[in-house]
Design a protein around this motif. Structure first.
Motif, mmCIF file in Angstrom:
data_model
loop_
_atom_site.group_PDB
_atom_site.id
_atom_site.type_symbol
_atom_site.label_atom_id
_atom_site.label_comp_id
_atom_site.label_asym_id
_atom_site.label_seq_id
_atom_site.Cartn_x
_atom_site.Cartn_y
_atom_site.Cartn_z
ATOM 1 N N UNK B 84 0.809 -1.121 0.037
ATOM 2 C CA UNK B 84 0.039 -0.227 0.044
ATOM 3 C C UNK B 84 0.808 1.138 0.091
ATOM 4 N N UNK B 85 2.151 1.131 0.645
ATOM 5 C CA UNK B 85 2.950 2.560 0.850
ATOM 6 C C UNK B 85 3.341 2.893 -0.693
ATOM 7 N N UNK B 86 3.632 1.737 -1.313
ATOM 8 C CA UNK B 86 4.504 2.027 -2.814
ATOM 9 C C UNK B 86 3.475 1.896 -3.861
ATOM 10 N N UNK B 87 2.053 1.716 -3.424
ATOM 11 C CA UNK B 87 1.130 1.879 -4.595
ATOM 12 C C UNK B 87 0.234 2.955 -4.370
ATOM 13 N N UNK B 134 -0.777 -4.787 -4.775
ATOM 14 C CA UNK B 134 -1.346 -4.266 -3.597
ATOM 15 C C UNK B 134 -1.382 -5.062 -2.402
ATOM 16 N N UNK B 135 -1.622 -4.406 -1.272
ATOM 17 C CA UNK B 135 -1.959 -4.992 -0.064
ATOM 18 C C UNK B 135 -1.242 -4.318 1.040
ATOM 19 N N UNK B 208 -6.728 -1.873 -0.770
ATOM 20 C CA UNK B 208 -7.129 -0.787 -1.606
ATOM 21 C C UNK B 208 -8.301 -1.249 -2.381
ATOM 22 N N UNK B 209 -8.636 -0.094 -3.223
ATOM 23 C CA UNK B 209 -9.825 -0.227 -4.214
ATOM 24 C C UNK B 209 -9.796 -1.275 -5.246
ATOM 25 N N UNK B 240 -4.557 2.875 2.422
ATOM 26 C CA UNK B 240 -4.977 3.324 1.040
ATOM 27 C C UNK B 240 -5.416 4.707 1.049
ATOM 28 N N UNK B 241 -5.421 5.615 1.847
ATOM 29 C CA UNK B 241 -6.256 6.805 1.860
ATOM 30 C C UNK B 241 -6.188 7.556 0.674
#
Lengths: 433, 260
Positions: B84-87, B134-135, B208-209, B240-241
């Motif tokens: 999630x940080x890198x995406x 993701x994740x 994430x979405x 994933x804000x």
């Protein structure tokens, strides 16, 4: 890197390897004496305490887990304890036992990772466990499978190994059935023997002479080897409740680090496996005491290089304890206690694999967080690591930069520093002028 | 010659790169097929670039990070972002909704020692990325698929449907329909294996979405399950804000809350 045996030099490691997170070390030597040792934490600042403000008290275990991918359970456990303290809730005995079981899983996983993948290559002259595996594949395989058994516990009880989903304030979303735990118990019996073999293996390593001075601090519980419950004790006789932590320990902000350095009123102190072993040896089960005796470790140990033996003994303990918990397990009537919010401040302290982890939250009557304080083990250890290195380097100035740097890195890894956690840490540089 | 693998860390918890070390049954096999050329968490040995595959963990939060991620791109044939940080900028992107100077003064006694950017962004905001996994954290099976695919010169086979499909496949009874537990499964990217509903908990969107979602329509169902606007802001504003669909959802709920 420059090299002169007697005069002035600088040792510098720009990016420390085989630690969790990123940092560097810088040592300045002038006229044959060590002037300064700095662990530089260049992990970017991460603002967890600020993120938590305005969030609901029920969100804290999931958010604080994200501080560290290696010890998320530690964050979840200290967080839950602190929130439950604020809300005045006592948890069910079987839920308490399940939390201890989950924590055993994290100790096994994290310690096996550190022993086999991060620290052992130093003692045997390899750059990595992958290189070690080329000559000793069976040993590395044993370590990986041992690590996996820790993750098995986390998967069954937490849903997944990294950032488990089943933990909530008040308990768990779902309690496992007895049958869910049976296959894990089977693998734990293998793991306990593998952990004993691990202790015997690491005890054959060569250990440089070094004596850790200063206070050792850990949780202590009269009836069990403390993990997630107890009073804060130290080798100099401190004995306080968890809520008194802020009165005795503080953090200070120094320019070379995005970690806040831990400071005790009495000066630098050390948390972690050595502290736990020295303070809580009596509470270890007979099987662990027997293995300690077999590998020649007494009831106290202050050589930080031997922390690898203590970690192996703690893996024996964690496997044995997990088996004991599974054997006595009966599913609780409800997986969690009701947790209506109540305005107030709560404190939580548990033993992360790297040592004491303190959390404090202030919540309002609706359960909204107005203040959060998190003091991770590596931040507490940073002054002690620097202090220890000072003496370590001074006694080894006859070595060339390459060898001295290698030994310094090994000495830093004794503490299993978790830099990701501490940010709010390593690359070694020695400046010999 | 074996392909050269590099693993890079930016602002993160280390959990996604740990996922590679968590492949206990496959790690030595993978290490036999690639040259691990740069992976600080696992090895002191550093082999100079260029690299065939660079795996990037973490979000970009400092001016130095911006330079470093560009250097990673220059040295790498393929760049894959993990987690999630890198995406999506990760949990650090919570700062994007607030004043970072205020955050610094909350955490640090000497804010003047701290150098950080106002926003946390994924590497894709700065360089071209070949694939995003993701994740929070990533799934290890998916990580092995991505590494294998790039080593064999094919596209990774990663499903883009929602968590709901995984619940059906797993045989988990819908927690939202049967128990009224609010669940982000219908709008969340698959990959975890639908863990939360199997543990009697609603999905909290850590992957994430999903690729195609209709969150505005779904929000009504969440409200009916008892979530307030305040709850809605927070549930879309976690790890994933800054992912566009989740960002829009939290902003809309915040606006609704303000109107009240």
């Amino acid at each position: 890197m420059t090299h002169s045996n007697t005069g002035s030099r600088t040792l510098s490691v720009a990016s420390l390897a085989r630690v969790e997170g990123e940092g560097s070390m810088h040592v300045v030597v002038r006229d044959g004496s060590v002037q300064d040792v700095e662990l530089r934490i260049f992990e970017p600042p991460r603002f967890f305490e600020a993120f938590l403000r305005g969030r609901s008290y029920t969100e804290v275990p999931d958010i604080t887990a994200r501080i560290c991918g290696i010890c998320p359970v530690a964050y979840q456990m200290s967080a839950c304890q602190a929130i439950e303290d604020a809300c005045g809730v006592t948890i069910d005995a079987q839920v308490r036992a399940l939390r201890r079981l989950l924590y055993c899983g994290e100790w096994i996983e994290s310690h096996a990772l550190h022993i086999y993948l991060l620290h052992a290559p130093d003692f045997l002259g390899y750059e990595s466990s992958i290189e070690l595996a080329r000559d000793h594949r069976d040993i590395v395989e044993r370590g990986l499978q041992l690590k996996k058994v820790g993750n098995d516990i986390l998967n069954v009880l937490g849903g997944r190994a990294i950032h488990p989903v089943n933990v909530r304030v008040g308990g768990f979303y779902k309690a496992p059935a007895v049958a869910d735990l049976a296959p894990v118990a089977e693998r734990l019996r293998w793991a306990r023997d593998a952990a004993i073999d691990t202790a015997r293996w690491v005890a054959t390593f060569e250990f440089p002479d070094l004596m850790l001075d200063g206070d050792l601090v850990a949780l202590h519980h009269d009836r069990e080897y403390a993990i997630n419950d107890g009073r804060i004790a130290s080798t100099s006789g401190l004995d306080i409740t968890v809520s008194k932590f802020p009165e005795h320990f503080g953090e200070e902000h120094v320019a070379h680090s995005t970690a806040l350095h831990g400071r005790a009123r009495a000066g630098a102190f050390t948390v972690g496996p050595l502290a736990r072993y020295n303070l809580n040896f009596d509470q270890l089960p007979t099987i662990v005491k027997q293995v300690a005796a077999d590998v020649g470790l007494g009831r106290t140990c202050r050589n930080p290089f031997k922390s690898i033996i203590v970690r192996a003994l703690e893996v024996v303990f964690a496997c044995d304890e997990a088996l004991r918990i599974i054997d006595a397990y009966e599913p609780p009537a409800r997986p969690s206690s009701d947790m209506p919010p109540r305005g107030g401040t709560g404190h939580g302290c548990t033993e992360a694999p790297r040592g004491l982890l303190y959390h404090r939250y202030t919540i309002d009557a609706e359960g909204i967080i107005s203040d959060a304080v998190i003091v991770p083990p590596t931040a507490q250890n940073q002054p002690s690591i620097e202090h220890g290195l000072h003496k370590f380097v001074q006694d080894r100035l006859h070595m060339d930069d390459l060898e001295l740097t290698r030994q310094c890195e090994q000495a830093i890894r004794n503490y299993d520093p978790c830099i990701s956690c501490a940010t709010h840490f390593l690359d070694l540089s020695v400046d010999r002028g | 010659m074996q392909p050269k693998l590099a693993v890079w860390k930016f602002s993160s918890c280390d959990g996604c790169q740990l996922t590679l070390l968590d492949c206990e049954d496959e790690l030595l096999e993978v290490a036999g097929q690639v040259e691990i050329a740069y992976f600080l968490e696992a090895s002191r040995a550093v082999v100079a670039g260029p690299y065939d595959l660079s795996i990037v963990e973490g979000s970009i939060t400092t001016a130095d990070d911006v330079e470093r991620i560009r250097e990673v791109r220059r040295m790498s044939r393929h760049v894959v972002s993990i987690g999630a940080c890198a995406t999506a900028g990760g949990i650090q992107a919570l700062r994007n909704f607030a004043d970072v100077r205020e955050f610094t003064s909350v955490v640090y006694a000497h804010p003047e020692y701290i150098h950080t950017l106002d926003r946390s962004t994924p590497p894709s905001a700065h360089i071209d990325i070949d694939f995003e996994l993701h994740g929070c954290p990533i799934d290890k099976g998916q990580l092995l698929e991505v590494i294998t695919a790039f080593l064999h010169g094919r596209r990774p086979q990663i499903a883009s449907h929602s968590v709901c499909v995984e619940c059906k496949r797993r045989g988990t009874v819908c927690v939202m329909v049967s128990k009224g537990i609010p669940c982000l499964g219908p709008v969340t990217h698959a990959g975890c294996g639908a863990i939360c509903p199997a543990f009697n908990r609603g999905c909290y969107g850590c992957f994430g979405p999903a690729d195609t979602t209709n969150i505005p329509a779904f929000v009504g169902a969440l409200s009916a399950a008892g979530m307030s606007d305040f709850d809605l802001v927070r549930v879309f504003r976690t790890f994933n804000a800054e992912a566009p669909a989740f960002r829009e959802a939290s902003m809309a709920a915040e606006a609704a809350e303000d109107r009240r």
